[in-house]
Design a protein around this motif. Structure first.
Motif, short mmCIF file in Angstrom:
data_model
loop_
_atom_site.label_atom_id
_atom_site.label_comp_id
_atom_site.label_asym_id
_atom_site.label_seq_id
_atom_site.Cartn_x
_atom_site.Cartn_y
_atom_site.Cartn_z
N SER A 1 6.15 2.60 7.33
CA SER A 1 5.87 3.40 6.14
C SER A 1 6.79 4.61 6.08
N ASP B 1 6.58 8.50 4.05
CA ASP B 1 5.83 9.42 3.20
C ASP B 1 4.47 8.84 2.82
N VAL C 1 3.57 5.71 2.47
CA VAL C 1 3.61 4.48 1.66
C VAL C 1 4.25 3.37 2.48
N THR D 1 6.50 0.50 3.64
CA THR D 1 7.84 0.00 3.30
C THR D 1 7.99 -1.46 3.67
N LYS E 1 1.21 -5.72 2.47
CA LYS E 1 1.73 -4.67 1.59
C LYS E 1 1.34 -4.97 0.15
N THR F 1 -2.45 -4.50 -0.27
CA THR F 1 -2.86 -3.10 -0.26
C THR F 1 -2.59 -2.43 -1.59
N TYR F 2 -1.46 -2.77 -2.22
CA TYR F 2 -1.06 -2.13 -3.46
C TYR F 2 -1.27 -3.04 -4.67
N LYS G 1 -9.80 2.73 -6.69
CA LYS G 1 -9.27 4.03 -6.27
C LYS G 1 -10.26 5.18 -6.43
N GLU H 1 -5.11 1.64 6.29
CA GLU H 1 -5.23 3.08 6.08
C GLU H 1 -6.21 3.71 7.06
N LEU I 1 -0.56 6.05 6.66
CA LEU I 1 -0.66 5.84 5.22
C LEU I 1 -1.61 6.84 4.57
N ASN I 2 -1.32 7.15 3.33
CA ASN I 2 -2.24 7.92 2.51
C ASN I 2 -3.16 6.94 1.78
N LEU J 1 -5.11 5.15 -0.98
CA LEU J 1 -4.86 5.18 -2.41
C LEU J 1 -5.99 5.90 -3.14
#
Length: 843
Positions: A62, A64, A66, A68, A96, A99-100, A106, A551, A575-576, A578
């Motif tokens: 990851s 920042d 997020v 990668t 990935k 997760t997104y 959220k 996370e 990770l931050n 979401l």
């Protein structure tokens, strides 16, 4: 540690041949190290934690906060039996994308439309906590704690912050809740094992798959580990390697309606059995074994010394022994109802006739010659390994199918020997974690079968032990205890559904279930805690967004099917989360605080504090592994593995000395005739068409092959299967996997041609319960007269409102449970979802 011992909370450990901790790169010169993080990229160990049985470790890169990229374990020289890699499959590698996913939840939300419409508005966490806390307290006061149901769910299958511990702890602080017993996958497997061998965990206590190295014959019924469990470790890999390492000219026979990837040329012969008829095939094999005199010459002595129920004399003796002990079960034993006479069509079974290969051929679709060939191979084998996968049991007569496969192993008289198994699913080892978040004690002593919850919304107050399988929690795993006096005193008024798509997608009769859930006068509150807007989440009143495991900080074991390689992952995250997602631990702590129980819930500890405690226990329980002193240091290492060299030979001790190691059945022996089922058959009230029998028998069922009335309108048998693109319904919302693994209805060319259906054509599949629409795969890999659909696709009624041939809105998601019947099985009141009849036509 053997898997069943782990699940029973045993502390015993097997001998580890190799124990290692894995860093982000290996010190071994022969290993290609993981490319180092670039720029400001961080790397953390996590795991793929859905319910496939593997819990594969993965590496999360990851920047920042997020993701990668995602990579799998390739930290070692990958020597099987020493330090082989635990490589995640396509599902884990798509984390990935999952997760997104666009449907990621959220923020907390509250329903504003009708249930199922999917209309919600955001609310604050504080408001969500307050509303849920107030309703839980009000419901407990008004209807009793039995009316608050915690639904079955395995969508996040891991350590400290799992749904059962976090939510169970909260609900127990509110005075308890209605819990469930059994599970959707294995309820009838459990029953078959208890009825035959005495213990629920005998169902997953077969000989290790590595024992196949010592076998000269393998017979698998619904045995498909290489599609269900695809990792670079675990049962699928053990199966492949055991066949490679076998020096006994082993032959492999696979019994399955569909040609699976576990066969892929390894098999000597594929026997394309019709769904739900495995027991008929097994009985015909056994008839040939008896009819040729082989049993009398080779295994009759074992059947008399270690088993009860093969002969009339064994039942006469048992009845006398139990009568002398004043055991009430004696009155239910009928000696003339013995297995020999049943198979051979003698005595009370004279009119029924013998279970010959010719009789079975008409039912199961396997030719009489192939049945005799299989019987001959079994009789000639020195060390036959037989295993029934769980899919054999997910039929209206599934417990009988499974018991029949067990009988094949029992009839050989070779149990307890190297290379031989019991017919059960194989044993595995496990890397034990040092405890978990304590859920506390549940004052509600009643549990219901996990499959019966939708019916309990409508008529739960009618549920009893003899009609609907209600149990006392203290006896929930004991088949001998009949729980006949157990009773549920309330309908379900609140459902807590967490990490679960059971609410609508994985339950039977999705359309009928939707109608029940839509009636707000019945179930008054539905809370869904999940990461994605699943079909089940659409039926919530309040949605609570959970963090994903990527996370989260946690500890993950190797789940229940890791085979000979045991491992554990010390999870960390950069990770931050979401949006405003929170962990289930923090969510439940917030609700507990609104109840005035916040301090009791947390005990002043953060999630990290609990992980530290659990890690300390894990380190103490695994002294054979070099584990660092602290949890933080362990997170830096990430993955710990140990190859468990010792294998399990099922029932070895019992066979060697039955008096010293009796089975936990009523007789103390292997029960071909189940005494406890004899009592249930005499005392329980069953649904029309259901049957409980003390003997393993092929049972004709509703919607089965021999249901001639259903076949008039719905000539094809429909059966589900596990696909490589999902674990149950998890991962369905990942486009990568939908492209890689097609969702289609599989049809034999004979059936497709008769309907004018061509490869890739879109078709409707329907019966009285609903209609689904999906492409067709025309393939000889499925038996004639059978259609196959991968289970777990998401229930999606057509937004355009198109009506299908069933009269229902077409499910364009292709969920097989739109077509399945809600009809709990006779003994466990479990899942019969592979028993269906349908018609198919071009859309």
């Amino acid at each position: 540690m053997e898997r069943r011992s782990f699940l029973k909370a045993s502390a015993a450990l097997g001998c580890a041949a190799t124990v290692t901790g894995c860093k982000t790169s290996s010190d071994d010169a022969n290993v290609t190290p993981t490319p180092p993080p670039v720029a400001d990229e961080q790397m953390n160990w996590s795991a793929c934690l859905v319910n496939c049985g593997s819990n594969c470790p993965i590496k999360v890169f990851s920047r920042d906060g997020v993701i990668t990229r995602i990579e799998a374990d390739h930290e070692t020289t990958d020597e099987y039996g020493v330090n082989h890699q635990i490589r995640a499959c396509a599902r884990g590698r798509s984390l990935k994308q999952r997760t997104y996913a666009p449907d990621r939840l959220k923020t907390p939300m509250k329903r504003i439309g009708k249930r199922g419409e999917g209309k919600f508005v955001p609310i604050s966490w504080d408001d969500a906590y307050a509303e849920i806390a107030a309703k839980l307290q009000e419901t407990a006061s008004t209807h009793g704690n039995e009316s608050i149901y915690f639904n079955y769910g395995t969508g996040a299958y891991y350590g400290f912050a799992n749904n059962a511990a976090t939510w169970g702890r909260l609900l127990n602080l509110n005075g308890g809740f209605l819990n469930h017993h059994w599970d959707y996958s294995w309820s009838q497997v459990y029953m078959a094992a208890m009825a035959t061998y005495g213990d629920k965990w005998d169902s997953i206590g077969g000989s290790s798959l590595a024992e196949i190295e010592n076998s000269d014959l393998f017979i698998g019924f619904g045995f498909n580990p290489n599609e269900i469990r695809q990792s670079g470790s675990g049962e699928g890999y053990d199966f492949i390697k055991a066949l490679e390492n076998n020096n006994h000219n082993i032959e492999v026979y696979m019994v399955e309606p569909r040609y699976t990837d576990s066969m892929r040329g390894n098999e000597h012969k594929w026997l394309a059995v019709r769904p739900g008829t495995d027991a008929a095939l097994a009985e015909a094999v056994i008839h040939h074994m008896i009819d040729t005199g082989w049993v009398n010459d080779n295994s009759a002595a074992f059947l008399e010394s270690h088993c009860v129920g093969y002969s009339e004399a064994s039942l006469v003796q048992l009845k006398a022994e139990l009568t002398a002990k004043q055991d009430e079960h004696a009155q239910y034993i009928e000696p003339e109802d013995n297995y020999h006479d049943y198979i051979m069509g003698m005595g009370k079974y004279l009119e029924q006739g013998a279970r010959t290969p010719e009789w079975a051929e008409k039912i199961c679709g396997v030719t009489a010659d192939n049945i005799r060939e299989l019987a001959t191979k079994l009789m000639n084998a020195k060390a036959p390994y037989i295993s029934a996968g769980a899919g054999v049991s997910r039929h209206a007569n599934g417990d009988q199918n499974t018991r029949a496969v067990y009988m094949l192993a029992i009839m050989t008289g070779k149990l307890g020997q190297a290379g031989v198994s019991t017919g059960a699913m194989p044993s595995s080892n496990q890397f034990p974690l040092g405890g978990g978040l304590p859920a506390g004690n549940n004052p509600v002593d009643i549990t219901i079968p996990c499959f019966s919850w939708s019916d309990a919304i409508v008529r739960g107050e009618e549920f009893t032990g003899t009609t609907d399988g209600v149990r006392y929690a203290s006896n929930a795993l004991n088949e001998i205890e009949d729980n006949n006096s157990a009773k549920l005193n309330s309908n379900i008024k609140v459902i807590i559904n967490t990490s679960s798509n059971i609410l609508i997608n994985q339950h039977s009769d999705s359309n009928g279930t939707a109608e029940i859930l839509a009636d707000e006068s019945k179930c008054e509150l539905i809370v869904v805690c999940d990461c994605w807007m699943t079909p089940s989440a659409r039926y919530a009143d309040i949605i609570l967004p959970d963090t994903t495991w990527l996370e989260s900080e946690d500890l993950a074991d190797d789940s229940y099917a890791s085979g000979q390689m045991a491992y554990a992952t010390m999870m960390s995250s950069s990770l931050n989360p979401l949006g405003d997602a929170k962990s289930m631990y923090d969510i439940c702590a917030g609700i507990a605080d609104k109840m005035g129980k916040g301090g009791e819930y947390t005990e002043g500890k953060t999630g990290r504090d609990w992980c530290e405690e659990i890690y300390a226990g894990t380190r103490a329980a695994n002294t054979d592994v070099d584990m660092p002193a602290t949890y933080g240091e362990a997170q830096e290492v990430g993955l710990f593995r140990k190859y468990m060299a010792n294998t399990v030979v099922a029932l070895k001790d019992y066979v060697a000395n039955p008096a010293a190691a009796p089975r936990p059945t009523i007789s103390g022996k292997i029960e071909i005739y189940s005494v406890s089922l004899a009592k249930k058959a005499a005392t329980w009230t069953l649904l029309d068409g259901d049957e409980i029998t003390p003997l393993p028998k092929y049972v004709v069922t509703w919607d089965g092959f021999e249901d001639e009335e259903a076949a008039k309108d719905y000539p094809l048998q429909l059966c589900g299967f596990h696909t490589k693109g999902r674990t149950h319904s998890s991962y369905h919302n990942v486009p990568w996997l939908r492209e890689a693994v097609e969702d289609a209805v599989w049809m034999n060319p004979k059936d497709a041609n008769a309907r004018g259906i061509t490869q890739g054509a879109k078709a409707q599949v329907w019966n009285d319960r609903g209609t689904i629409e999906l492409p067709v795969r025309v393939t000889p890999r499925v038996a004639p007269g059978v259609a196959m659909v991968g289970q777990g696709a998401w229930y999606t009624p057509d937004p355009a409102g198109r009506i299908g041939n069933s009269g229902h809105i077409i499910d364009i998601g292709g969920c097989i449970n739109t077509l399945t019947k809600y009809h709990p099985t006779p003994v466990t009141k479990g899942n019969p979802q592979h028993t269906n009849r349908v018609q198919i036509a071009t859309a």
